[in-house]
Write a protein that holds these residues in place. Sequence first.
Motif, PDB file in Angstrom:
ATOM      1  N   CYS A 465       0.834  -1.199   0.000  1.00  0.00           N
ATOM      2  CA  CYS A 465       0.000   0.000   0.000  1.00  0.00           C
ATOM      3  C   CYS A 465       0.870   1.250   0.000  1.00  0.00           C
ATOM      4  CB  CYS A 465      -0.952   0.004   1.194  1.00  0.00           C
ATOM      5  SG  CYS A 465      -0.146   0.374   2.757  1.00  0.00           S
ATOM      6  N   PRO A 466       0.315   2.388  -0.437  1.00  0.00           N
ATOM      7  CA  PRO A 466       1.056   3.654  -0.407  1.00  0.00           C
ATOM      8  C   PRO A 466       1.380   4.057   1.029  1.00  0.00           C
ATOM      9  CG  PRO A 466      -0.900   3.807  -1.798  1.00  0.00           C
ATOM     10  CD  PRO A 466      -1.016   2.535  -1.027  1.00  0.00           C
ATOM     11  N   PRO A 467       2.484   4.792   1.245  1.00  0.00           N
ATOM     12  CA  PRO A 467       2.863   5.193   2.610  1.00  0.00           C
ATOM     13  C   PRO A 467       1.821   6.068   3.289  1.00  0.00           C
ATOM     14  CG  PRO A 467       4.176   6.342   0.956  1.00  0.00           C
ATOM     15  CD  PRO A 467       3.443   5.265   0.238  1.00  0.00           C
ATOM     16  N   SER A 468       1.048   6.815   2.514  1.00  0.00           N
ATOM     17  CA  SER A 468       0.032   7.705   3.107  1.00  0.00           C
ATOM     18  C   SER A 468      -1.106   6.922   3.759  1.00  0.00           C
ATOM     19  CB  SER A 468      -0.528   8.644   2.038  1.00  0.00           C
ATOM     20  OG  SER A 468      -1.117   7.908   0.977  1.00  0.00           O
ATOM     21  N   PHE A 469      -1.200   5.620   3.493  1.00  0.00           N
ATOM     22  CA  PHE A 469      -2.278   4.800   4.055  1.00  0.00           C
ATOM     23  C   PHE A 469      -1.901   4.175   5.401  1.00  0.00           C
ATOM     24  CE2 PHE A 469      -4.614   3.456  -0.139  1.00  0.00           C
ATOM     25  CZ  PHE A 469      -4.905   4.788  -0.380  1.00  0.00           C
ATOM     26  N   VAL A 470      -0.615   4.123   5.707  1.00  0.00           N
ATOM     27  CA  VAL A 470      -0.144   3.270   6.794  1.00  0.00           C
ATOM     28  C   VAL A 470      -0.778   3.642   8.138  1.00  0.00           C
ATOM     29  CG1 VAL A 470       1.882   2.585   8.140  1.00  0.00           C
ATOM     30  CG2 VAL A 470       2.016   2.723   5.635  1.00  0.00           C
ATOM     31  N   ASP A 471      -0.742   4.888   8.513  1.00  0.00           N
ATOM     32  CA  ASP A 471      -1.270   5.298   9.821  1.00  0.00           C
ATOM     33  C   ASP A 471      -2.768   5.014   9.933  1.00  0.00           C
ATOM     34  OD1 ASP A 471       1.224   6.130  10.583  1.00  0.00           O
ATOM     35  OD2 ASP A 471       0.875   8.252  10.133  1.00  0.00           O
ATOM     36  N   GLY A 577     -14.423 -14.262  13.967  1.00  0.00           N
ATOM     37  CA  GLY A 577     -13.810 -13.149  13.257  1.00  0.00           C
ATOM     38  C   GLY A 577     -14.461 -12.905  11.905  1.00  0.00           C
ATOM     39  N   ASN A 578     -14.299 -11.703  11.387  1.00  0.00           N
ATOM     40  CA  ASN A 578     -14.877 -11.361  10.086  1.00  0.00           C
ATOM     41  C   ASN A 578     -13.921 -10.422   9.368  1.00  0.00           C
ATOM     42  OD1 ASN A 578     -16.381 -10.314   7.900  1.00  0.00           O
ATOM     43  ND2 ASN A 578     -18.309 -10.684   8.990  1.00  0.00           N
ATOM     44  N   ILE A 579     -13.077 -10.986   8.540  1.00  0.00           N
ATOM     45  CA  ILE A 579     -12.056 -10.170   7.881  1.00  0.00           C
ATOM     46  C   ILE A 579     -12.671  -9.222   6.849  1.00  0.00           C
ATOM     47  CG2 ILE A 579     -11.442 -11.696   5.956  1.00  0.00           C
ATOM     48  CD1 ILE A 579      -8.443 -11.068   6.853  1.00  0.00           C
ATOM     49  N   ASP A 580     -13.836  -9.591   6.331  1.00  0.00           N
ATOM     50  CA  ASP A 580     -14.528  -8.696   5.395  1.00  0.00           C
ATOM     51  C   ASP A 580     -14.927  -7.393   6.088  1.00  0.00           C
ATOM     52  OD1 ASP A 580     -15.494 -10.279   2.646  1.00  0.00           O
ATOM     53  OD2 ASP A 580     -15.065 -11.587   4.332  1.00  0.00           O
ATOM     54  N   SER A 581     -15.576  -7.515   7.252  1.00  0.00           N
ATOM     55  CA  SER A 581     -16.007  -6.300   7.950  1.00  0.00           C
ATOM     56  C   SER A 581     -14.809  -5.514   8.466  1.00  0.00           C
ATOM     57  CB  SER A 581     -16.949  -6.651   9.096  1.00  0.00           C
ATOM     58  OG  SER A 581     -16.296  -7.435  10.071  1.00  0.00           O
ATOM     59  N   LEU A 582     -13.737  -6.226   8.839  1.00  0.00           N
ATOM     60  CA  LEU A 582     -12.515  -5.542   9.282  1.00  0.00           C
ATOM     61  C   LEU A 582     -11.996  -4.622   8.185  1.00  0.00           C
ATOM     62  CD1 LEU A 582     -10.088  -5.155  11.238  1.00  0.00           C
ATOM     63  CD2 LEU A 582      -9.041  -7.149  10.110  1.00  0.00           C
ATOM     64  N   PHE A 583     -11.950  -5.132   6.957  1.00  0.00           N
ATOM     65  CA  PHE A 583     -11.394  -4.311   5.879  1.00  0.00           C
ATOM     66  C   PHE A 583     -12.412  -3.326   5.302  1.00  0.00           C
ATOM     67  CE2 PHE A 583      -7.700  -6.912   6.244  1.00  0.00           C
ATOM     68  CZ  PHE A 583      -6.682  -6.044   5.868  1.00  0.00           C
ATOM     69  N   GLU A 584     -13.683  -3.548   5.527  1.00  0.00           N
ATOM     70  CA  GLU A 584     -14.648  -2.497   5.213  1.00  0.00           C
ATOM     71  C   GLU A 584     -14.341  -1.262   6.052  1.00  0.00           C
ATOM     72  OE1 GLU A 584     -18.639  -3.806   5.696  1.00  0.00           O
ATOM     73  OE2 GLU A 584     -18.488  -5.381   4.164  1.00  0.00           O
ATOM     74  N   GLU A 585     -14.012  -1.520   7.309  1.00  0.00           N
ATOM     75  CA  GLU A 585     -13.651  -0.433   8.217  1.00  0.00           C
ATOM     76  C   GLU A 585     -12.331   0.226   7.781  1.00  0.00           C
ATOM     77  OE1 GLU A 585     -12.978   0.136  13.049  1.00  0.00           O
ATOM     78  OE2 GLU A 585     -13.818  -1.752  12.256  1.00  0.00           O
ATOM     79  N   VAL A 586     -11.376  -0.610   7.376  1.00  0.00           N
ATOM     80  CA  VAL A 586     -10.082  -0.079   6.914  1.00  0.00           C
ATOM     81  C   VAL A 586     -10.267   0.790   5.675  1.00  0.00           C
ATOM     82  CG1 VAL A 586      -7.883  -0.710   5.841  1.00  0.00           C
ATOM     83  CG2 VAL A 586      -8.656  -1.913   7.900  1.00  0.00           C
ATOM     84  N   LEU A 587     -11.017   0.289   4.708  1.00  0.00           N
ATOM     85  CA  LEU A 587     -11.193   1.030   3.451  1.00  0.00           C
ATOM     86  C   LEU A 587     -11.898   2.360   3.679  1.00  0.00           C
ATOM     87  CD1 LEU A 587     -12.179  -1.878   1.009  1.00  0.00           C
ATOM     88  CD2 LEU A 587      -9.923  -0.890   1.424  1.00  0.00           C
ATOM     89  N   THR A 588     -12.837   2.375   4.614  1.00  0.00           N
ATOM     90  CA  THR A 588     -13.551   3.623   4.931  1.00  0.00           C
ATOM     91  C   THR A 588     -12.600   4.655   5.546  1.00  0.00           C
ATOM     92  OG1 THR A 588     -15.603   2.396   5.313  1.00  0.00           O
ATOM     93  CG2 THR A 588     -15.468   4.616   6.235  1.00  0.00           C
ATOM     94  N   ALA A 589     -11.589   4.164   6.276  1.00  0.00           N
ATOM     95  CA  ALA A 589     -10.678   5.075   6.976  1.00  0.00           C
ATOM     96  C   ALA A 589      -9.546   5.596   6.093  1.00  0.00           C
ATOM     97  CB  ALA A 589     -10.078   4.359   8.187  1.00  0.00           C
ATOM     98  N   LEU A 590      -9.370   5.027   4.904  1.00  0.00           N
ATOM     99  CA  LEU A 590      -8.248   5.432   4.050  1.00  0.00           C
ATOM    100  C   LEU A 590      -8.406   6.885   3.600  1.00  0.00           C
ATOM    101  CD1 LEU A 590      -7.770   2.302   1.743  1.00  0.00           C
ATOM    102  CD2 LEU A 590      -6.464   2.914   3.791  1.00  0.00           C
ATOM    103  N   PRO A 591      -7.313   7.641   3.607  1.00  0.00           N
ATOM    104  CA  PRO A 591      -7.399   9.031   3.123  1.00  0.00           C
ATOM    105  C   PRO A 591      -7.606   9.065   1.615  1.00  0.00           C
ATOM    106  CG  PRO A 591      -5.119   8.430   3.555  1.00  0.00           C
ATOM    107  CD  PRO A 591      -5.958   7.297   4.068  1.00  0.00           C
ATOM    108  N   SER A 592      -8.214  10.127   1.142  1.00  0.00           N
ATOM    109  CA  SER A 592      -8.447  10.282  -0.296  1.00  0.00           C
ATOM    110  C   SER A 592      -7.124  10.498  -1.000  1.00  0.00           C
ATOM    111  CB  SER A 592      -9.376  11.470  -0.551  1.00  0.00           C
ATOM    112  OG  SER A 592      -9.448  11.738  -1.934  1.00  0.00           O
ATOM    113  N   ARG A 593      -7.006   9.926  -2.206  1.00  0.00           N
ATOM    114  CA  ARG A 593      -5.775  10.089  -2.973  1.00  0.00           C
ATOM    115  C   ARG A 593      -5.979  11.030  -4.145  1.00  0.00           C
ATOM    116  NH1 ARG A 593      -2.192   5.704  -4.519  1.00  0.00           N
ATOM    117  NH2 ARG A 593      -0.636   7.076  -3.605  1.00  0.00           N
ATOM    118  N   ASN A 594      -7.115  11.720  -4.205  1.00  0.00           N
ATOM    119  CA  ASN A 594      -7.399  12.649  -5.308  1.00  0.00           C
ATOM    120  C   ASN A 594      -6.625  13.950  -5.122  1.00  0.00           C
ATOM    121  OD1 ASN A 594      -9.196  10.834  -6.443  1.00  0.00           O
ATOM    122  ND2 ASN A 594     -10.917  11.595  -5.222  1.00  0.00           N
TER     123      ASN A 594
END
Length: 594
Positions: A465-471, A577-594
């Motif tokens: 992933c891009p470095p801007s996503f890490v935090d 566990g539910n890895i799908d819902s975990l990454f739904e949360e992750v994707l929502t938190a990602l900063p915009s790259r526009n």
Amino acid sequence: MKIIDLISERKKEGHIPFYSFEYFPPKTEEGIINLKSRIERMVHQLNPLFADVTWGAGGSTSTETINISSWIERYSGTEAMMHLTLTNMTLEQIDTAIEEAKEKGIKNILALRGDPPRGQEAWRPPEGGLHYASDLVRHIKEKYGDYFGIAVAGYPEGHVDATSKEDDLSHLKEKVDAGADLIITQLFYDDDVFIDFYQKCREIGIACPIIPGIMPIQSYQGFHRMTTFCKTKVPQQILDDLEAIKEDEDEVKKYGINLAIKTCKKLAEYGIEGFHFYTLNLERSVIAIVNELGLVETEREAPWRKVAGRRDEGVRPIHWGNRPKSYIERTLAWDDYPNWRWGDARSPAFGAPHPLSTRNYTIAQIKDLRKKWGSPETEEDVKNIFVRFLQGEINRLPWLEEELEKETILIQNLLVEMNNHNLLTITSQPQVNGALSTDAKVGWGPKSQKLNGYVYQRAFVEFFCPPSFVDAIISVLDKHSSVSYMAANIAGDFKTNMEEGTVIAATWGVFPNREILQPTIVDREVFYKWWRQEAFAVWLDEWAVIYEDESPSKQLLRSIYDSYYLFNVIENDYIGGNIDSLFEEVLTALPSRN
């Protein structure tokens, strides 16, 4: 393993008929590279019992034969058998070849007298050499005992130099009595001739496996050249059928496929336990024949493909799950593993890996890969390549040397969504809680206990992933106590919630009368010290290398190599566990790259 032992295992387990393939060393380096790629595909798709490699007259291809055989043994995933002939070979040269074969891990030899060298009408033993194949079998047994498995040739129509079929059969029995384990026959096209030969072998006391050699008709001219050279009897009906279609290459090949299928079915009904296919270094016909016969085994003994010579391996780090060749190359010299805990960095046998050289692609391979991956100039282009792979539009990525596992379908939508958000996935698996070991998508296990086993696995994903996503990603992961993660870039910045020395079982299985098996593990030390470097190197050594030095594509891939992070995320709760819902949360938190 010796092939005779593999045959005994197959018979005991009821997995017959088995099948095997023959190849010959190409004359050019590029041809050898392409042959290895072909062997890999055929072994991965069809899982043959073994593959053998021919030996040029007088050792004219000895180096290539030994090297290709060794490569098959070490890297391909099947057992290797090396041909060895007596033509123009002194006893010293024979011993040198056998010693080299032993040093390179080859355990099986097809002992042959060989044909006369070009320009010589009759075969003559070389000065200081051996006279007959039986002499070679005897010599190997006397000098090496039971170390090598030995096969010999049989001739359903009789050898061209034999005075009679009876005389030829007596020579064949002499080879078996000298110590040969099995017989592989010359090609034939009259099924009844083979059956008669087989019956007569049994009548005179030859009890070892007799494997018929099947050569699919690939072309009209090639068929006539081969059968004329070998003086093979061809039924008139086959000659008439071919004459009618000889101008249509596709029809000839199709006819050859159907004829071989018919022959194999007839011999299987008679009780023949295996087939040896003379591939002529071609794959389409053999793949079609084996698939049509329904002989391909799809069950998994482990969650990864077993490799000949390392079939006792019990544990493998998941980081190399989709790069078996690379993993095998790195660990080839690791001979002593406590409890077979391969990949545990705390083991005294765990050594530093040998650096992998930049991939030397041929011009044809570069063209093929550019056709698959195009010439990306933006991160959006790269993302789309990963998505297209997951959707089946292209059949490989630089990090995936094999096709997607069936289990990937269970989380395919999640992976596509992650890649659409610039989380470039390279390894993953769904969670499994007590699935039957016979399950078509996630099942694996010891074949003798398949019906009574249960398998489990923790869900995980691995991605760049891009470095801007890490935090943003870590802020979400830290909220979930059941999640373990590691993240690092090529410069060595390492972020994790796993303590030093942590090793986590990623898959495990429970079978009757066995300890719990843990085939794949996640090892913090392996991830950071070794896999991180290899995974990042792929951007340059196996992808960017196909583009010109100053091209936008090479510059883009270099930029990703320099800046991106590699993440490994494990959902330890394999029940709730539910890895799908975990990454739904992750994707929502990602900063915009526009």
